[in-house]
Design a protein around this motif. Structure first.
Motif, PDB file in Angstrom:
ATOM      1  N   LEU A 171      66.205   6.118  25.195  1.00 32.35           N
ATOM      2  CA  LEU A 171      64.913   6.913  24.557  1.00 32.35           C
ATOM      3  C   LEU A 171      64.908   8.143  24.125  1.00 32.35           C
ATOM      4  O   LEU A 171      63.664   8.599  23.380  1.00 32.35           O
ATOM      5  CB  LEU A 171      64.257   6.149  26.115  1.00 32.35           C
ATOM      6  CG  LEU A 171      64.112   4.822  25.866  1.00 32.35           C
ATOM      7  CD1 LEU A 171      64.136   4.839  27.686  1.00 32.35           C
ATOM      8  CD2 LEU A 171      63.155   4.444  25.316  1.00 32.35           C
ATOM      9  N   THR A 172      65.519   9.229  24.352  1.00 31.25           N
ATOM     10  CA  THR A 172      64.958   9.947  24.297  1.00 31.25           C
ATOM     11  C   THR A 172      65.312  10.411  23.042  1.00 31.25           C
ATOM     12  O   THR A 172      64.904  11.456  22.323  1.00 31.25           O
ATOM     13  CB  THR A 172      66.815  11.204  25.214  1.00 31.25           C
ATOM     14  OG1 THR A 172      65.779  11.326  26.617  1.00 31.25           O
ATOM     15  CG2 THR A 172      66.552  12.582  24.924  1.00 31.25           C
ATOM     16  N   TRP A 212      60.733  11.545  17.951  1.00 33.56           N
ATOM     17  CA  TRP A 212      59.117  11.470  17.100  1.00 33.56           C
ATOM     18  C   TRP A 212      58.423  12.735  16.772  1.00 33.56           C
ATOM     19  O   TRP A 212      57.448  13.099  16.520  1.00 33.56           O
ATOM     20  CB  TRP A 212      58.341  10.777  17.983  1.00 33.56           C
ATOM     21  CG  TRP A 212      58.768   9.756  18.513  1.00 33.56           C
ATOM     22  CD1 TRP A 212      58.260   8.528  16.777  1.00 33.56           C
ATOM     23  CD2 TRP A 212      59.005   8.193  19.225  1.00 33.56           C
ATOM     24  NE1 TRP A 212      58.582   7.188  17.667  1.00 33.56           N
ATOM     25  CE2 TRP A 212      58.678   6.992  18.813  1.00 33.56           C
ATOM     26  CE3 TRP A 212      59.255   8.373  20.278  1.00 33.56           C
ATOM     27  CZ2 TRP A 212      59.267   5.429  19.538  1.00 33.56           C
ATOM     28  CZ3 TRP A 212      58.367   7.310  20.761  1.00 33.56           C
ATOM     29  CH2 TRP A 212      58.809   6.219  20.692  1.00 33.56           C
ATOM     30  N   ASN A 213      59.539  13.352  17.876  1.00 34.01           N
ATOM     31  CA  ASN A 213      58.598  15.256  18.154  1.00 34.01           C
ATOM     32  C   ASN A 213      59.938  16.316  17.310  1.00 34.01           C
ATOM     33  O   ASN A 213      59.032  17.528  17.713  1.00 34.01           O
ATOM     34  CB  ASN A 213      58.726  15.561  19.725  1.00 34.01           C
ATOM     35  CG  ASN A 213      57.832  14.797  20.426  1.00 34.01           C
ATOM     36  OD1 ASN A 213      56.481  14.952  20.500  1.00 34.01           O
ATOM     37  ND2 ASN A 213      58.062  13.512  21.308  1.00 34.01           N
ATOM     38  N   VAL A 214      60.540  15.889  16.338  1.00 38.56           N
ATOM     39  CA  VAL A 214      61.387  17.318  16.421  1.00 38.56           C
ATOM     40  C   VAL A 214      59.763  18.106  14.566  1.00 38.56           C
ATOM     41  O   VAL A 214      59.132  16.871  13.730  1.00 38.56           O
ATOM     42  CB  VAL A 214      62.478  16.992  14.853  1.00 38.56           C
ATOM     43  CG1 VAL A 214      61.668  15.487  13.511  1.00 38.56           C
ATOM     44  CG2 VAL A 214      63.054  17.437  15.266  1.00 38.56           C
ATOM     45  N   VAL A 215      60.341  18.893  14.724  1.00 38.36           N
ATOM     46  CA  VAL A 215      59.155  19.519  13.183  1.00 38.36           C
ATOM     47  C   VAL A 215      60.154  20.963  12.517  1.00 38.36           C
ATOM     48  O   VAL A 215      61.048  20.942  12.575  1.00 38.36           O
ATOM     49  CB  VAL A 215      57.870  20.226  13.926  1.00 38.36           C
ATOM     50  CG1 VAL A 215      56.982  19.045  14.526  1.00 38.36           C
ATOM     51  CG2 VAL A 215      58.060  21.413  14.901  1.00 38.36           C
ATOM     52  N   TYR A 241      64.103  14.425  29.746  1.00 38.75           N
ATOM     53  CA  TYR A 241      64.840  15.930  28.532  1.00 38.75           C
ATOM     54  C   TYR A 241      63.370  16.542  28.690  1.00 38.75           C
ATOM     55  O   TYR A 241      62.632  16.872  28.819  1.00 38.75           O
ATOM     56  CB  TYR A 241      64.794  14.379  27.124  1.00 38.75           C
ATOM     57  CG  TYR A 241      64.791  15.721  25.711  1.00 38.75           C
ATOM     58  CD1 TYR A 241      66.133  15.918  25.217  1.00 38.75           C
ATOM     59  CD2 TYR A 241      64.021  16.040  25.229  1.00 38.75           C
ATOM     60  CE1 TYR A 241      66.495  16.992  25.112  1.00 38.75           C
ATOM     61  CE2 TYR A 241      64.265  16.729  24.101  1.00 38.75           C
ATOM     62  CZ  TYR A 241      66.013  17.240  23.576  1.00 38.75           C
ATOM     63  OH  TYR A 241      65.809  18.208  22.748  1.00 38.75           O
ATOM     64  N   SER A 242      64.084  18.157  28.217  1.00 39.79           N
ATOM     65  CA  SER A 242      62.499  19.142  28.531  1.00 39.79           C
ATOM     66  C   SER A 242      62.043  19.925  27.333  1.00 39.79           C
ATOM     67  O   SER A 242      61.022  20.643  28.198  1.00 39.79           O
ATOM     68  CB  SER A 242      63.414  19.988  29.447  1.00 39.79           C
ATOM     69  OG  SER A 242      64.019  20.520  28.478  1.00 39.79           O
ATOM     70  N   LEU A 243      62.591  18.930  26.265  1.00 42.09           N
ATOM     71  CA  LEU A 243      61.652  19.814  24.728  1.00 42.09           C
ATOM     72  C   LEU A 243      60.335  18.157  24.609  1.00 42.09           C
ATOM     73  O   LEU A 243      61.259  17.172  24.698  1.00 42.09           O
ATOM     74  CB  LEU A 243      62.475  19.870  24.312  1.00 42.09           C
ATOM     75  CG  LEU A 243      63.472  21.370  23.805  1.00 42.09           C
ATOM     76  CD1 LEU A 243      64.075  21.354  25.396  1.00 42.09           C
ATOM     77  CD2 LEU A 243      64.094  20.851  22.436  1.00 42.09           C
ATOM     78  N   GLY A 244      59.666  18.757  24.328  1.00 40.64           N
ATOM     79  CA  GLY A 244      58.259  17.636  22.764  1.00 40.64           C
ATOM     80  C   GLY A 244      58.285  18.321  22.562  1.00 40.64           C
ATOM     81  O   GLY A 244      59.357  17.719  21.999  1.00 40.64           O
ATOM     82  N   ARG A 245      57.355  19.064  21.169  1.00 42.21           N
ATOM     83  CA  ARG A 245      56.878  19.142  19.852  1.00 42.21           C
ATOM     84  C   ARG A 245      58.155  20.581  19.767  1.00 42.21           C
ATOM     85  O   ARG A 245      57.964  21.743  20.772  1.00 42.21           O
ATOM     86  CB  ARG A 245      55.485  19.484  19.195  1.00 42.21           C
ATOM     87  CG  ARG A 245      55.905  19.182  18.418  1.00 42.21           C
ATOM     88  CD  ARG A 245      53.431  19.768  18.161  1.00 42.21           C
ATOM     89  NE  ARG A 245      54.081  19.770  16.758  1.00 42.21           N
ATOM     90  CZ  ARG A 245      53.782  19.353  15.382  1.00 42.21           C
ATOM     91  NH1 ARG A 245      53.993  17.698  16.320  1.00 42.21           N
ATOM     92  NH2 ARG A 245      53.294  19.538  14.425  1.00 42.21           N
ATOM     93  N   ALA A 246      59.203  20.143  19.267  1.00 36.97           N
ATOM     94  CA  ALA A 246      59.737  21.773  18.916  1.00 36.97           C
ATOM     95  C   ALA A 246      60.867  21.358  17.803  1.00 36.97           C
ATOM     96  O   ALA A 246      60.436  20.319  16.857  1.00 36.97           O
ATOM     97  CB  ALA A 246      60.686  22.265  19.973  1.00 36.97           C
ATOM     98  N   GLY A 247      61.312  22.638  17.246  1.00 39.05           N
ATOM     99  CA  GLY A 247      62.122  22.489  16.129  1.00 39.05           C
ATOM    100  C   GLY A 247      63.096  22.018  15.619  1.00 39.05           C
ATOM    101  O   GLY A 247      63.826  21.758  17.015  1.00 39.05           O
TER     102      GLY A 247
END
Length: 198
Positions: free
Chosen positions: A45-46, A52-55, A107-113
């Motif tokens: 799931l992580t 989905w949130n990598v940019v 998991y502690s990051l959302g949208r991030a590089g």
């Protein structure tokens, strides 16, 4: 009127196990494997969350790298659950039990590089792999079949970990996440390391 707390399913053990193994030993191995089931379910799931949130500039490479990992880790969870059932146990796969039974936070990051996520995943993979290896050693004397299953999965998890770490390593073999103790710290160090290597 009082509200009652819902009762979460618990792993139940049958009065049998696989041929050649005492029911008590089968129940013990199944109980140990339940923790691995939680970890693998959380990991797949992580990984999908990161997908989905990598940019950023490395988006497509990381986005596409993660889907096969998600599929493989989901299959690992299925293998562990089926091993629990084979041993006479009852695997528990509901979200509430996972949250209650785990020893780690979300998991502690959302949208991030991409590099930030890979830095955080370095710590996630390190934890899952270390625990898989520990459990494989614990069950080895009781059940070499389960030990083999976990050993095989560990090899594949280590490969996925290397895929993430290759983005975090400099030419001298040093990881930008070295010494990090939290996902956020690893993400920050990875991002700083990427900036220095440009």
């Amino acid at each position: 009127m009082s509200e009652s707390t819902p009762t979460l399913p618990r792993a139940a053990s049958a009065s049998y196990s696989v041929p050649g193994m005492a029911a008590d030993d089968g129940a013990r191995v199944a109980e140990i494997l339940q923790g691995r089931l939680y970890a693998l379910t959380d990991l797949h799931l992580t990984l999908k969350h990161v997908h989905w949130n990598v940019v950023g500039p490395h988006f497509i490479a990381v986005h596409e790298m993660l889907d096969p990992q998600v599929d493989a880790v989901r299959e690992f969870a299925d293998q562990v659950a089926e091993r629990i059932a084979t041993l006479g146990g009852s695997p528990v796969g509901v979200p509430g039990a996972l949250v209650k039974g785990r020893s780690w936070d979300d998991y502690s990051l959302g949208r991030a590089g991409a590099i930030e996520h890979l830095g955080a995943l370095d710590l996630v993979y390190s934890g899952v792999i270390s625990d898989h290896r520990t459990v494989a050693g614990e069950v080895g004397d009781l059940d070499p079949v389960t030990e083999d299953l976990l050993t095989s999965q560990s090899g594949q998890l280590e490969l996925f970990h290397w895929f993430a770490r290759a983005h975090l390593e400099n030419a001298g073999g040093e990881l930008s996440t070295a010494g990090a103790t939290s996902e956020r710290e690893a993400a920050t160090q990875a991002e700083a390391g990427a900036g220095e290597s440009v």
